[in-house]
Write a protein that holds these residues in place. Structure first.
Motif, PDB file in Angstrom:
ATOM      1  N   ALA A  25      13.026-129.860  40.805  1.00 44.89           N
ATOM      2  CA  ALA A  25      13.180-128.689  39.940  1.00 44.89           C
ATOM      3  C   ALA A  25      12.456-128.941  38.616  1.00 44.89           C
ATOM      4  CB  ALA A  25      14.652-128.402  39.692  1.00 44.89           C
ATOM      5  N   VAL A  26      11.836-127.912  38.092  1.00 49.50           N
ATOM      6  CA  VAL A  26      11.176-128.003  36.786  1.00 49.50           C
ATOM      7  C   VAL A  26      12.120-127.423  35.734  1.00 49.50           C
ATOM      8  CG1 VAL A  26       9.218-127.278  35.377  1.00 49.50           C
ATOM      9  CG2 VAL A  26       8.891-127.820  37.796  1.00 49.50           C
ATOM     10  N   VAL A  27      12.566-128.274  34.819  1.00 50.50           N
ATOM     11  CA  VAL A  27      13.419-127.818  33.735  1.00 50.50           C
ATOM     12  C   VAL A  27      12.568-127.612  32.489  1.00 50.50           C
ATOM     13  CG1 VAL A  27      14.048-130.176  33.069  1.00 50.50           C
ATOM     14  CG2 VAL A  27      15.467-128.256  32.329  1.00 50.50           C
ATOM     15  N   ARG A  28      12.735-126.468  31.880  1.00 58.07           N
ATOM     16  CA  ARG A  28      12.062-126.201  30.605  1.00 58.07           C
ATOM     17  C   ARG A  28      13.115-125.754  29.594  1.00 58.07           C
ATOM     18  NH1 ARG A  28       9.253-122.286  32.050  1.00 58.07           N
ATOM     19  NH2 ARG A  28      10.071-120.502  30.862  1.00 58.07           N
ATOM     20  N   VAL A  29      13.098-126.402  28.435  1.00 61.47           N
ATOM     21  CA  VAL A  29      14.034-126.053  27.366  1.00 61.47           C
ATOM     22  C   VAL A  29      13.223-125.592  26.164  1.00 61.47           C
ATOM     23  CG1 VAL A  29      15.853-126.862  25.821  1.00 61.47           C
ATOM     24  CG2 VAL A  29      15.749-127.695  28.190  1.00 61.47           C
ATOM     25  N   THR A  30      13.529-124.393  25.700  1.00 65.22           N
ATOM     26  CA  THR A  30      12.874-123.852  24.517  1.00 65.22           C
ATOM     27  C   THR A  30      13.827-123.949  23.330  1.00 65.22           C
ATOM     28  OG1 THR A  30      11.556-122.305  25.820  1.00 65.22           O
ATOM     29  CG2 THR A  30      11.804-121.823  23.483  1.00 65.22           C
ATOM     30  N   ILE A  31      13.353-124.555  22.268  1.00 64.90           N
ATOM     31  CA  ILE A  31      14.141-124.706  21.042  1.00 64.90           C
ATOM     32  C   ILE A  31      13.580-123.735  20.018  1.00 64.90           C
ATOM     33  CG2 ILE A  31      14.942-126.334  19.282  1.00 64.90           C
ATOM     34  CD1 ILE A  31      14.157-128.563  21.380  1.00 64.90           C
ATOM     35  N   ASP A  32      14.370-122.767  19.629  1.00 66.65           N
ATOM     36  CA  ASP A  32      13.896-121.739  18.702  1.00 66.65           C
ATOM     37  C   ASP A  32      13.574-122.319  17.335  1.00 66.65           C
ATOM     38  OD1 ASP A  32      14.244-119.975  20.726  1.00 66.65           O
ATOM     39  OD2 ASP A  32      15.947-118.911  19.842  1.00 66.65           O
ATOM     40  N   SER A  33      12.747-121.614  16.593  1.00 65.32           N
ATOM     41  CA  SER A  33      12.362-122.062  15.251  1.00 65.32           C
ATOM     42  C   SER A  33      13.498-121.814  14.261  1.00 65.32           C
ATOM     43  CB  SER A  33      11.110-121.331  14.786  1.00 65.32           C
ATOM     44  OG  SER A  33      11.374-119.952  14.599  1.00 65.32           O
ATOM     45  N   THR A  34      13.544-122.650  13.221  1.00 62.15           N
ATOM     46  CA  THR A  34      14.440-122.478  12.081  1.00 62.15           C
ATOM     47  C   THR A  34      13.605-122.681  10.827  1.00 62.15           C
ATOM     48  OG1 THR A  34      15.082-124.809  11.836  1.00 62.15           O
ATOM     49  CG2 THR A  34      16.298-123.498  13.457  1.00 62.15           C
ATOM     50  N   ASN A  35      14.244-122.726   9.684  1.00 60.54           N
ATOM     51  CA  ASN A  35      13.507-122.981   8.449  1.00 60.54           C
ATOM     52  C   ASN A  35      12.964-124.403   8.381  1.00 60.54           C
ATOM     53  OD1 ASN A  35      16.301-123.718   8.254  1.00 60.54           O
ATOM     54  ND2 ASN A  35      16.032-124.088   6.080  1.00 60.54           N
ATOM     55  N   LEU A  36      13.439-125.297   9.286  1.00 63.68           N
ATOM     56  CA  LEU A  36      13.004-126.692   9.242  1.00 63.68           C
ATOM     57  C   LEU A  36      12.223-127.128  10.482  1.00 63.68           C
ATOM     58  CD1 LEU A  36      16.122-128.466   7.669  1.00 63.68           C
ATOM     59  CD2 LEU A  36      14.061-127.630   6.524  1.00 63.68           C
ATOM     60  N   ASN A  37      12.116-126.271  11.497  1.00 64.92           N
ATOM     61  CA  ASN A  37      11.345-126.666  12.691  1.00 64.92           C
ATOM     62  C   ASN A  37      10.636-125.466  13.303  1.00 64.92           C
ATOM     63  OD1 ASN A  37      14.245-126.034  13.853  1.00 64.92           O
ATOM     64  ND2 ASN A  37      12.831-125.890  15.586  1.00 64.92           N
ATOM     65  N   TYR A  38       9.535-125.754  13.995  1.00 67.59           N
ATOM     66  CA  TYR A  38       8.813-124.737  14.759  1.00 67.59           C
ATOM     67  C   TYR A  38       9.443-124.605  16.149  1.00 67.59           C
ATOM     68  CZ  TYR A  38       5.135-125.493  11.237  1.00 67.59           C
ATOM     69  OH  TYR A  38       4.439-125.614  10.058  1.00 67.59           O
TER      70      TYR A  38
END
Length: 424
Positions: free
Chosen positions: A80-93
């Motif tokens: 299985a291909v797992v992809r995790v997307t981490i949304d942007s905040t004021n301190l990260n893209y």
């Protein structure tokens, strides 16, 4: 018209139907989970992120809190291909993490590398909170979403130590080295000014003898006096939690502009300039105090100390202003006549009897007088902590002693880089 309305209706029904289509992968089976390193008690320290970004394999030092976030997921099918997307905040893209999960039913753990907004981290001067959203996809199907609320600290906050629920202490005092910034752009102009002040004519590092090394440190000392850097106390630690100890440290340019420094601020300020000219400084940290050391030889056999807070014993900018005002009204004034009597009494305590006789007879210029005073105070600052150092030397040499730390900046540079603004 009715035909168009019917068409819109059936399109909407189709969309709704698609949205309610049964999932291929059950979230309960995938068990997607995200956690923040428990040792840090939900605190994000910008100085830690900025200084430890060069570590090649953060996952190997999770217990040392280099890895901040942990992602866990169970493979619902093989490969299985797992992809995790981490949304942007004021301190990260926005950050996208992707891996293959080879074995069905096996649980996998990953430590994602976050795409930080380094300039924003550096500019963070007040604590706050941010919500970080993690979205998990399996073979391109959205499976689950997790949200974490993280409290971030000021970039000036340096983590010293943390104790866990078992009262095990984690030592972070290595992060002091992050505030030593030998690459700060101000230092080149400072070195030019140092060579114009007359204490030394050239900067040679360890190319000459130990006397030359000490004289170069004295030249930095004289610059600090001329610049008016004075002692300004900040509480020893400020603790975001009961189990954490944190020290507020001013950055190099903050000390430069404010001309204020506590013991650790002054140590990192001096150490930054020393590193720039090739010297090897050491910061000695005791309970609620720190003082500076430096090797006088390249092989690091001989060590001298410097109590940087003693710069506050004198105020050269005020002394120079007083001298200039008196000279403006009486150009013929020389020696003690060129400064107020109270200042003459105060500053003469730091020079020898021979130097005082030269000063009072008008055979010593005002600039020579200041250099003599600076030298006298430098000698005192060099000897000030020696007895204390000798008494505590055995504690400094204990690797697991968190109360007494000997922080060799050159050694720490292998794992800790300077905290600074700009692109990384």
């Amino acid at each position: 018209m009715k035909k168009n309305l019917y068409l819109v209706f059936w399109v909407l029904m189709l969309v709704v139907g698609c949205q309610h289509k049964s999932r291929v992968y059950d979230p309960a089976q995938v068990k997607f989970n995200v956690s923040y390193n428990s040792i840090l008690e939900n605190q994000l320290y910008p100085s830690m992120v900025l200084s430890e970004t060069t570590l090649s394999d953060p996952s190997t030092t999770l217990n040392d809190t280099t890895a901040l976030f942990t992602i866990s997921v169970t493979a619902p099918v093989s490969n299985a291909v797992v992809r995790v997307t981490i949304d942007s905040t004021n301190l990260n893209y926005v950050t996208i993490f992707q891996e293959v999960l080879p074995v069905k039913g096996m649980r996998y753990t990953f430590y994602p590398t976050i795409k930080w907004k380094y300039d924003n981290l550096y500019r963070t001067r007040q604590q706050g909170s941010m919500d970080v959203t993690f979205t998990c996809y399996i073979n391109d199907e959205e499976v689950d979403v997790k949200n974490l609320r993280i409290n971030y600290r000021s970039a000036n906050d340096c983590l010293l130590s943390v104790s866990d629920i078992n009262n095990h202490f984690y030592d972070f005092r290595r992060l002091f080295a992050a505030y030593v910034n030998e690459e700060h752009p101000y230092i080149d102009s400072i070195l030019t000014e140092i060579m114009q002040q007359g204490v030394v004519n050239t900067i040679t590092g360890y190319q000459k003898d130990t006397t030359s090394v000490v004289k170069q440190v004295e030249a930095i000392w004289y610059y600090a006096l001329e610049h008016g850097i004075t002692y300004s106390s900040i509480s020893c630690t400020s603790s975001p939690t009961k189990k954490s100890n944190v020290q507020h440290i001013r950055f190099f340019d903050e000390v430069y502009h404010s001309r204020q420094a506590n013991c650790i601020d002054a140590c990192v300020f001096f150490a930054s300039i020393m590193r720039k000219i090739g010297l090897k400084p050491v910061i000695f940290v005791e309970p609620c105090h720190a003082y500076l050391g430096y090797y006088t030889d390249k092989k690091r056999k001989y060590l001298k100390l410097l109590e940087t807070t003693i710069t506050s014993w004198v105020d050269f900018p005020a002394l120079t202003k007083n001298h200039n005002e008196i000279i403006a009204s009486n150009p013929a004034a020389v020696g003690p006549e060129s400064i107020a009597p109270a200042l003459n009494t105060k500053y003469c305590r730091y020079i020898t009897d021979k130097q005082r006789a030269q000063w009072e007879s008008g055979k010593m210029s005002f600039e020579e007088f200041k250099r003599a005073v600076a030298h006298g105070i430098f000698v005192k600052a060099s000897a000030y902590d020696m007895d204390n150092y000798k008494a505590n030397k055995k504690y400094f040499e204990e690797a697991d002693n968190l109360q007494y730390q000997q922080l060799d900046i050159e050694t720490l540079r292998k794992v800790i880089q300077p905290v600074s603004g700009g692109n990384f």
